[in-house]
Motif scaffolding. Structure first.
Motif, short mmCIF file in Angstrom:
data_model
loop_
_atom_site.label_atom_id
_atom_site.label_comp_id
_atom_site.label_asym_id
_atom_site.label_seq_id
_atom_site.Cartn_x
_atom_site.Cartn_y
_atom_site.Cartn_z
N ASP A 87 0.82 -1.20 0.00
CA ASP A 87 0.00 0.00 0.00
C ASP A 87 0.86 1.26 0.00
O ASP A 87 0.53 2.23 -0.68
CB ASP A 87 -0.93 0.01 1.22
N ARG A 88 1.94 1.25 0.72
CA ARG A 88 2.79 2.44 0.83
C ARG A 88 3.70 2.63 -0.38
O ARG A 88 4.21 3.72 -0.60
CB ARG A 88 3.61 2.38 2.11
N ASP A 89 3.93 1.59 -1.15
CA ASP A 89 4.81 1.69 -2.32
C ASP A 89 3.98 1.44 -3.59
O ASP A 89 3.75 0.30 -3.98
CB ASP A 89 5.94 0.67 -2.22
N ALA A 90 3.55 2.52 -4.22
CA ALA A 90 2.67 2.43 -5.38
C ALA A 90 3.29 1.72 -6.57
O ALA A 90 2.60 1.34 -7.51
CB ALA A 90 2.22 3.83 -5.80
N SER A 91 4.60 1.50 -6.55
CA SER A 91 5.25 0.81 -7.67
C SER A 91 5.24 -0.71 -7.51
O SER A 91 5.58 -1.42 -8.45
CB SER A 91 6.69 1.29 -7.82
N MET A 92 4.86 -1.21 -6.35
CA MET A 92 4.87 -2.67 -6.14
C MET A 92 3.81 -3.34 -6.99
O MET A 92 2.67 -2.88 -7.06
CB MET A 92 4.68 -3.01 -4.66
N ARG A 93 4.21 -4.43 -7.63
CA ARG A 93 3.32 -5.22 -8.47
C ARG A 93 3.54 -6.70 -8.16
O ARG A 93 4.40 -7.34 -8.75
CB ARG A 93 3.57 -4.96 -9.97
N PRO A 94 2.75 -7.25 -7.24
CA PRO A 94 2.89 -8.67 -6.93
C PRO A 94 2.61 -9.51 -8.18
O PRO A 94 1.65 -9.26 -8.91
CB PRO A 94 1.82 -8.92 -5.87
N ALA A 95 3.43 -10.51 -8.42
CA ALA A 95 3.23 -11.39 -9.57
C ALA A 95 1.94 -12.19 -9.40
O ALA A 95 1.53 -12.50 -8.28
CB ALA A 95 4.42 -12.34 -9.71
N VAL A 96 1.31 -12.49 -10.52
CA VAL A 96 0.13 -13.35 -10.48
C VAL A 96 0.51 -14.75 -10.94
O VAL A 96 1.45 -14.94 -11.72
CB VAL A 96 -1.04 -12.79 -11.31
N ALA A 97 -0.23 -15.74 -10.44
CA ALA A 97 0.11 -17.14 -10.66
C ALA A 97 -0.13 -17.61 -12.09
O ALA A 97 0.61 -18.45 -12.60
CB ALA A 97 -0.67 -18.02 -9.68
N ARG A 98 -1.17 -17.08 -12.74
CA ARG A 98 -1.49 -17.54 -14.10
C ARG A 98 -2.20 -16.44 -14.87
O ARG A 98 -2.67 -15.48 -14.28
CB ARG A 98 -2.32 -18.81 -14.07
N ALA A 99 -2.24 -16.63 -16.16
CA ALA A 99 -2.83 -15.63 -17.04
C ALA A 99 -4.21 -16.08 -17.54
O ALA A 99 -4.51 -17.28 -17.57
CB ALA A 99 -1.92 -15.39 -18.25
N VAL A 100 -5.01 -15.11 -17.93
CA VAL A 100 -6.30 -15.39 -18.57
C VAL A 100 -6.01 -15.98 -19.94
O VAL A 100 -5.22 -15.41 -20.71
CB VAL A 100 -7.13 -14.10 -18.71
N GLU A 101 -6.63 -17.08 -20.24
CA GLU A 101 -6.50 -17.66 -21.59
C GLU A 101 -7.39 -16.85 -22.54
O GLU A 101 -8.55 -16.61 -22.24
CB GLU A 101 -6.96 -19.12 -21.59
N ASP A 102 -6.84 -16.43 -23.65
CA ASP A 102 -7.58 -15.75 -24.70
C ASP A 102 -8.33 -14.50 -24.23
O ASP A 102 -9.54 -14.38 -24.47
CB ASP A 102 -8.53 -16.74 -25.39
N MET A 103 -7.64 -13.62 -23.58
CA MET A 103 -8.25 -12.37 -23.13
C MET A 103 -8.88 -11.61 -24.29
O MET A 103 -9.88 -10.90 -24.12
CB MET A 103 -7.22 -11.49 -22.42
N ASP A 104 -8.34 -11.78 -25.49
CA ASP A 104 -8.88 -11.08 -26.66
C ASP A 104 -10.33 -11.46 -26.96
O ASP A 104 -11.03 -10.71 -27.63
CB ASP A 104 -8.02 -11.36 -27.90
N ALA A 105 -10.79 -12.60 -26.47
CA ALA A 105 -12.15 -13.07 -26.76
C ALA A 105 -13.22 -12.32 -25.97
O ALA A 105 -14.41 -12.43 -26.28
CB ALA A 105 -12.26 -14.57 -26.48
#
Length: 157
Positions: free
Chosen positions: A59-77
Motif C-alpha cells: 500500500d505504501r509503495d505504489a510501484s509494487m506489483r505482486p506477480a500473479v500465478a497464471r494468465a487469462v486464456e484468450d483475453m482477446d475473446a
C-alpha cells in the motif's frame, strides 16, 4: 475458457469477493477467473495493523506489483470484463494493478466491483481511472452477496 464474451475476474483475500464474483458469473453466464498472487497472502501478510505486513508495504509503495500465478486464456475473446477485489486502504490491492498491466484492454468495457467492511468503491474507481486512463471504464459498485446478481444483470443488459 472463453465460453462467453464476458469475463468476471477477481482477487479475494478472505473468500468474500470470491463468493460475490461466483454469484455474478452465474447470474450473467460469464466466465470466471481468479486473480491469484504467485505468492499467496498469509494471515500475517494481510494484517493491516502491522505497518511491516506485506499488504501494508504494498500500500505504501505504489510501484509494487505482486506477480500473479497464471494468465487469462484468450483475453482477446472478451468484450466486457468485470473485475472484483476487496477494498484495501480505500483503493484496489496492488495485485489488481498487476492484472491491469498484463493485458491490452483496448475495445473492452471494464467494470470494477468491490467488497469492503467499511470503505466505498469511489477511491478505487478514481485510482484505477487515473492509472489506466485508456480503459473504457463503466461505473462500478460496492457489493455484498445479496445484491451482486441483480447488479450484474443491469451491467450487461
Amino acid at each position: 475458457m472463453a465460453d462467453s464474451t464476458t469475463l468476471v475476474a477477481y482477487f479475494s483475500a478472505s473468500g468474500v469477493t470470491k463468493r460475490v464474483a461466483a454469484s455474478i458469473a452465474r447470474a450473467i453466464g460469464a466466465d470466471l477467473f481468479e486473480i491469484e498472487p504467485a505468492e499467496p497472502y498469509t494471515a500475517a501478510d494481510l494484517n493491516w495493523n502491522d505497518r511491516n505486513s506485506r499488504s501494508s508495504l504494498e500500500d505504501r509503495d505504489a510501484s509494487m506489483r505482486p506477480a500473479v500465478a497464471r494468465a487469462v486464456e484468450d483475453m482477446d475473446a472478451y468484450d466486457t470484463v468485470l473485475v472484483g477485489f476487496p477494498i484495501w486502504w480505500g483503493h484496489e490491492p496492488a495485485v489488481i494493478d498487476t492484472f491491469f498491466e498484463q493485458y491490452d484492454f483496448s475495445g473492452k468495457t471494464v467494470v470494477p466491483f468491490a467488497t469492503s467492511g467499511g470503505s466505498g468503491i469511489s477511491g478505487a474507481e478514481r485510482s484505477l481511472s487515473s492509472k489506466y486512463p485508456s480503459i473504457a471504464w463503466r461505473r462500478g459498485a460496492l457489493l455484498s452477496g445479496s445484491d451482486a446478481a441483480d447488479w450484474a444483470r443491469g451491467v450487461v443488459a
